[in-house]
Enzyme design. Structure first.
Site, mmCIF file in Angstrom:
data_model
loop_
_atom_site.group_PDB
_atom_site.id
_atom_site.type_symbol
_atom_site.label_atom_id
_atom_site.label_comp_id
_atom_site.label_asym_id
_atom_site.label_seq_id
_atom_site.Cartn_x
_atom_site.Cartn_y
_atom_site.Cartn_z
ATOM 1 N N ARG A 75 0.858 -1.197 0.000
ATOM 2 C CA ARG A 75 0.000 0.000 0.000
ATOM 3 C C ARG A 75 0.893 1.246 0.000
ATOM 4 N NH1 ARG A 75 -3.731 -0.158 5.089
ATOM 5 N NH2 ARG A 75 -4.958 -1.661 3.920
ATOM 6 N N ARG A 144 -1.380 6.489 9.715
ATOM 7 C CA ARG A 144 -1.538 5.964 8.346
ATOM 8 C C ARG A 144 -1.636 7.095 7.315
ATOM 9 N NH1 ARG A 144 -3.813 0.729 8.414
ATOM 10 N NH2 ARG A 144 -3.052 -0.381 10.243
ATOM 11 N N LYS A 208 -3.407 1.156 15.141
ATOM 12 C CA LYS A 208 -3.369 2.039 13.972
ATOM 13 C C LYS A 208 -3.903 3.424 14.339
ATOM 14 C CE LYS A 208 -6.001 -0.728 11.548
ATOM 15 N NZ LYS A 208 -6.930 -1.321 10.552
ATOM 16 N N LYS A 210 -5.425 7.143 12.486
ATOM 17 C CA LYS A 210 -5.872 7.720 11.219
ATOM 18 C C LYS A 210 -6.251 9.193 11.351
ATOM 19 C CE LYS A 210 -7.433 3.313 9.481
ATOM 20 N NZ LYS A 210 -8.550 2.514 8.960
ATOM 21 N N CYS A 431 -15.438 -3.016 0.338
ATOM 22 C CA CYS A 431 -14.042 -3.308 0.701
ATOM 23 C C CYS A 431 -13.516 -4.460 -0.155
ATOM 24 C CB CYS A 431 -13.957 -3.676 2.171
ATOM 25 S SG CYS A 431 -14.632 -5.318 2.503
ATOM 26 N N CYS A 437 -8.245 -10.846 1.611
ATOM 27 C CA CYS A 437 -8.297 -10.396 3.005
ATOM 28 C C CYS A 437 -8.476 -11.595 3.945
ATOM 29 C CB CYS A 437 -9.441 -9.406 3.203
ATOM 30 S SG CYS A 437 -9.531 -8.894 4.927
ATOM 31 N N CYS A 476 -16.667 -8.057 6.582
ATOM 32 C CA CYS A 476 -16.581 -8.357 8.022
ATOM 33 C C CYS A 476 -16.847 -7.071 8.798
ATOM 34 C CB CYS A 476 -15.218 -8.968 8.373
ATOM 35 S SG CYS A 476 -13.929 -7.769 8.724
ATOM 36 N N CYS A 480 -13.983 -1.487 6.757
ATOM 37 C CA CYS A 480 -13.041 -0.827 5.836
ATOM 38 C C CYS A 480 -13.716 0.037 4.772
ATOM 39 C CB CYS A 480 -12.145 -1.865 5.170
ATOM 40 S SG CYS A 480 -11.148 -2.770 6.359
HETATM 41 FE FE1 SRM Z 1 -9.095 -1.867 6.648
HETATM 42 C C1 SRM Z 1 -7.732 -4.498 8.228
HETATM 43 C C2 SRM Z 1 -8.351 -3.240 3.713
HETATM 44 C C3 SRM Z 1 -9.773 1.090 5.205
HETATM 45 C C4 SRM Z 1 -10.688 -0.807 9.527
HETATM 46 N N1 SRM Z 1 -8.152 -3.570 6.096
HETATM 47 C C5 SRM Z 1 -7.608 -4.507 6.908
HETATM 48 C C6 SRM Z 1 -6.791 -5.538 6.126
HETATM 49 C C7 SRM Z 1 -5.385 -5.042 6.055
HETATM 50 C C8 SRM Z 1 -6.873 -6.987 6.656
HETATM 51 C C9 SRM Z 1 -5.795 -7.417 7.596
HETATM 52 O O1 SRM Z 1 -5.617 -6.815 8.673
HETATM 53 O O2 SRM Z 1 -5.111 -8.384 7.283
HETATM 54 C C10 SRM Z 1 -7.514 -5.408 4.772
HETATM 55 C C11 SRM Z 1 -6.679 -5.799 3.565
HETATM 56 C C12 SRM Z 1 -7.551 -6.362 2.476
HETATM 57 C C13 SRM Z 1 -6.833 -6.536 1.213
HETATM 58 O O3 SRM Z 1 -6.677 -7.707 0.772
HETATM 59 O O4 SRM Z 1 -6.431 -5.561 0.597
HETATM 60 C C14 SRM Z 1 -8.019 -3.988 4.850
HETATM 61 N N2 SRM Z 1 -8.945 -1.185 4.837
HETATM 62 C C15 SRM Z 1 -8.704 -1.927 3.729
HETATM 63 C C16 SRM Z 1 -8.927 -1.131 2.465
HETATM 64 C C17 SRM Z 1 -7.975 -1.491 1.334
HETATM 65 C C18 SRM Z 1 -10.393 -1.310 2.025
HETATM 66 C C19 SRM Z 1 -10.725 -0.865 0.627
HETATM 67 O O5 SRM Z 1 -11.318 -1.692 -0.070
HETATM 68 O O6 SRM Z 1 -10.429 0.263 0.252
HETATM 69 C C20 SRM Z 1 -8.762 0.298 3.024
HETATM 70 C C21 SRM Z 1 -7.343 0.766 3.012
HETATM 71 C C22 SRM Z 1 -7.225 2.182 3.492
HETATM 72 C C23 SRM Z 1 -5.838 2.754 3.397
HETATM 73 O O7 SRM Z 1 -5.461 3.132 2.301
HETATM 74 O O8 SRM Z 1 -5.159 2.853 4.418
HETATM 75 C C24 SRM Z 1 -9.186 0.082 4.473
HETATM 76 N N3 SRM Z 1 -9.977 -0.141 7.297
HETATM 77 C C25 SRM Z 1 -10.278 0.906 6.484
HETATM 78 C C26 SRM Z 1 -11.234 1.770 7.128
HETATM 79 C C27 SRM Z 1 -11.875 3.008 6.516
HETATM 80 C C28 SRM Z 1 -11.075 4.256 6.749
HETATM 81 O O9 SRM Z 1 -9.996 4.246 7.323
HETATM 82 O O10 SRM Z 1 -11.568 5.309 6.346
HETATM 83 C C29 SRM Z 1 -11.511 1.201 8.368
HETATM 84 C C30 SRM Z 1 -12.564 1.711 9.395
HETATM 85 C C31 SRM Z 1 -12.158 2.951 10.077
HETATM 86 C C32 SRM Z 1 -11.375 2.642 11.311
HETATM 87 O O11 SRM Z 1 -10.173 2.427 11.195
HETATM 88 O O12 SRM Z 1 -11.977 2.580 12.375
HETATM 89 C C33 SRM Z 1 -10.703 0.010 8.467
HETATM 90 N N4 SRM Z 1 -9.137 -2.543 8.594
HETATM 91 C C34 SRM Z 1 -9.884 -1.997 9.613
HETATM 92 C C35 SRM Z 1 -9.739 -2.809 10.780
HETATM 93 C C36 SRM Z 1 -10.354 -2.537 12.172
HETATM 94 C C37 SRM Z 1 -9.475 -1.663 12.979
HETATM 95 C C38 SRM Z 1 -9.913 -1.547 14.417
HETATM 96 O O13 SRM Z 1 -10.043 -0.448 14.922
HETATM 97 O O14 SRM Z 1 -10.120 -2.593 15.049
HETATM 98 C C39 SRM Z 1 -8.911 -3.890 10.409
HETATM 99 C C40 SRM Z 1 -8.483 -5.070 11.305
HETATM 100 C C41 SRM Z 1 -7.302 -4.748 12.171
HETATM 101 O O15 SRM Z 1 -6.658 -3.722 12.061
HETATM 102 O O16 SRM Z 1 -7.036 -5.597 13.016
HETATM 103 C C42 SRM Z 1 -8.553 -3.691 9.037
HETATM 104 FE FE1 SF4 Z 2 -11.189 -7.386 5.077
HETATM 105 FE FE2 SF4 Z 2 -13.120 -6.901 6.798
HETATM 106 FE FE3 SF4 Z 2 -11.649 -4.903 5.885
HETATM 107 FE FE4 SF4 Z 2 -13.339 -6.051 4.289
HETATM 108 S S1 SF4 Z 2 -13.881 -4.935 6.170
HETATM 109 S S2 SF4 Z 2 -11.214 -5.592 3.796
HETATM 110 S S3 SF4 Z 2 -13.303 -8.135 4.958
HETATM 111 S S4 SF4 Z 2 -10.925 -6.543 7.153
#
Ligand code: SRM
Ligand code: SF4
Length: 560
Positions: A75, A144, A208, A210, A431, A437, A476, A480
């Site tokens: 990324r 991030r 993390k 943000k 997402c 994922c 899930c 995201c």
């Molecule tokens: Fe996310 C984890 C994809 C935005 C909350 N997210 C992941 C992972 C890395 C899975 C992992 O931990 O192994 C996913 C990778 C999937 C893949 O195969 O690419 C993933 N997140 C994404 C992306 C690519 C979704 C998309 O389709 O665009 C976004 C990348 C953003 C970036 O460029 O940095 C993405 N993730 C978000 C957002 C939205 C936002 O930030 O505006 C959230 C919710 C907002 C927040 O953070 O509260 C988000 N992602 C999570 C979480 C839950 C974090 C938590 O507070 O518990 C995880 C799981 C974790 O971190 O353990 C996670």
């Molecule tokens: Fe993966 Fe859940 Fe984030 Fe979708 S919402 S990319 S399933 S961690």
């Protein structure tokens, strides 16, 4: 935090990682497996990568007694989602050479490549580096990619606000040189003093972190879902400063009542650049020092804030900055949508926002999107911006070049593709989810387009096809695609099953609520059909679908 509290396993890994080096070098040299060592999987995140495997092929490989098909996702760090034409050409070529070829625009305005094998990580990072691109700190327990309102910059003030994305990103970069040593073969650091990191120290953040910056009236970045949200206050055509919101975060865990989605709370206003940066920095240090380091499910700033209380958190920040925050200034958000099509800014520059379904840039049987964008980039007459809605803006086009760029967009049917997509599709985000994922319980971006094709006829049936309904899907509950901040949120619970959430608003100032659990496609469509019918009949004037379902309390009784 007391040292007597048992720290989570990741805390130990960070502490013992030798400033994020871990044993990544050794892991890379190990030719027996396509994976890296377990501890390194946590460390490598801070360098902007995740180890993944192709989940579609797990069973087949297990049956053949083969290891999982390990690959890596990388990324980029692109504050505010900006990339030059030259950099886009580089990203296009690197994607073709080293990854699946698909470039994925994320919900935080950057891009990801999937499917890299272990041996191609280093050449990929080196190639990105030649294009002045890096992936530092785009994952891991650290600040991030900083997002910033990306709508065509209509005035010099947009540029001014935009500049803060980069300033904040630089301010909060880690001091370790591990990335340069491991991936770019720079000299090993001998004098460890150069790596001393007063902000992250040796354990980095508890989780993390943000930051998003919004320019009212558009809240395209979903500013309140960030740990820190900065809201630009523009009065008399001057940037006066920012309101500061803290404690946004969306993730929940099915069955864990202690977890919840939360929108940020505005704690005050800051004016000068020095004060803004100092405030942001100290908000991080308070979370660093008070955040939960034993339970990662409860480690985000939102939980620290609710545990300490908003006043106490603010006072602690003020104690550290040495000044008090001023009372928040008035602001108003009205939309989170991207502005599709051509727009011109006050300097006469043109911007074309194109629709990219779920941010996936590829050539398929319908449209040669990737080739078209490459052709646009090769003209050298544009820049590009990514939006938090997973779209792209062809930016900074001079008046004299507009027709030329427009001709390319027309030839590749990009304009038609953008103009003919339905309103609900253009507002939707999903997402990544399966197959990469590891946390996905259900499909995301692979299923959303198909489901929308079944929702669209329902909207037509009820004469609602022009409604700008915001529908978001995740595989899930991690959130995201920010499904809890949508009018129709679908949150995966198992293959083919989704929780249905209703009632978010257009401005991103109200979370939706759970309506029904674990619905399959037939049930989702039936619920929506019924609801669209009553919305059409009972709505007040221009009331949005989210406001209507909220007013009618179409939310699970236990959640009201
Ligand atoms: Fe996310 C984890 C994809 C935005 C909350 N997210 C992941 C992972 C890395 C899975 C992992 O931990 O192994 C996913 C990778 C999937 C893949 O195969 O690419 C993933 N997140 C994404 C992306 C690519 C979704 C998309 O389709 O665009 C976004 C990348 C953003 C970036 O460029 O940095 C993405 N993730 C978000 C957002 C939205 C936002 O930030 O505006 C959230 C919710 C907002 C927040 O953070 O509260 C988000 N992602 C999570 C979480 C839950 C974090 C938590 O507070 O518990 C995880 C799981 C974790 O971190 O353990 C996670
Ligand atoms: Fe993966 Fe859940 Fe984030 Fe979708 S919402 S990319 S399933 S961690």
């Amino acid at each position: 935090m007391s040292d007597k509290i048992k720290l989570s396993a990741i805390e130990k890994i960070k502490l013992e990682s030798d400033a994020l080096r871990g044993s990544i070098r050794q892991s890379l040299q190990d030719e027996i497996t396509g994976a890296i060592r377990e501890d390194d999987q946590a460390v490598i995140k801070f360098h902007g990568m995740y180890q993944q495997d192709d989940r579609d092929r797990r069973e087949e490989r297990a049956a053949k007694k083969l290891d999982r098909l390990y690959t890596f996702m990388i990324r980029l760090r692109l504050p505010g989602g900006f990339i030059s034409a030259k950099q886009w050409i580089a990203a296009n070529n690197i994607a073709g050479d080293n990854s699946t070829g698909v470039i994925k625009i994320t919900t935080r305005q950057t891009i990801q490549l999937h499917g890299l094998i272990k041996a191609s990580i280093k050449p990929t990072i080196q190639a990105f580096n030649e294009a002045h691109l890096d992936s530092i700190a785009t994952c891991g327990d650290i600040n991030r990619n900083v997002s910033c309102s990306s709508n065509p910059r209509e005035s010099p003030l947009h540029d001014k606000v935009f500049a803060y994305a980069n300033k904040i990103s630089m301010l909060l970069m880690p001091k370790t040189k591990a990335y340069y040593e491991i991936w770019l073969d720079e000299e090993l650091v001998v004098d460890k003093k150069v790596e001393e990191d007063p902000l992250y120290q040796d354990r980095y953040m508890p989780r993390k972190f943000k930051i998003g910056i919004a320019i009212p009236p558009n809240n395209d970045v979903d500013v309140f879902t960030n740990d820190i949200g900065l809201i630009a206050i523009i009065e008399d055509n001057e940037l006066k400063g920012f309101n500061v919101a803290i404690g946004g975060g969306l993730s929940t865990t099915h069955g864990n009542a202690e977890t919840y989605a939360r929108l940020g709370t505005v704690i005050g206003f800051v004016d000068t650049e020095e004060k803004i940066l100092k405030t942001v920095y100290e908000i991080l240090t308070v979370q660093r020092d008070f955040g939960n380091r034993s339970d990662r499910k409860l480690a985000r700033l939102k939980y620290t804030l609710d545990r300490m209380g908003v006043d106490q958190y603010r006072k602690e920040v003020e104690k550290r900055t040495g000044f008090e925050l001023e009372p928040a200034r008035p602001f108003s958000f009205t939309s989170r949508a991207d502005r599709y099509g051509w727009e011109q800014n006050d300097k006469g520059r043109w911007f074309y926002t194109l629709f990219i379904e779920n941010g996936r840039i590829l050539d398929d049987e319908k449209i040669a999107l990737k080739t078209a964008l490459l052709e646009v980039a090769k003209t050298g007459k544009t820049n590009f911006l990514f939006t938090s809605n997973q779209n792209m803006i062809i930016s900074d086009v001079a008046d004299k070049n507009k027709e030329f760029i427009n001709e390319i967009l027309q030839r590749f049917k990009i304009i038609e593709h953008t103009e003919t997509a339905s309103a609900i599709r253009k507002n939707a985000i999903a997402c990544v989810a399966l197959p990469t994922c590891p946390l996905a319980l259900a499909e995301g971006q692979r299923y959303m387009p198909e489901l929308l094709s079944k929702v669209e006829p329902l909207l037509v049936k009820h004469n609602l096809e022009n409604e700008n309904i915001i529908m978001r899907m995740t595989g899930c509950p991690n959130g995201c695609a920010r499904p809890y901040a949508s009018e129709i949120g679908l949150v995966g619970t198992a293959i083919g099953k989704y929780n249905l959430h209703l009632g978010g608003d257009h401005a991103g100032e109200r979370l939706n609520k759970l309506y029904k659990e674990a619905l399959d496609e037939v049930q989702i469509l039936s619920e929506l059909d019924t609801m669209f019918a009553s919305f059409k009949k009972e709505r007040n004037n221009t009331e949005s679908f989210g406001d209507y379902t909220w007013r009618k309390q179409f939310v699970g009784a236990e959640n009201i």
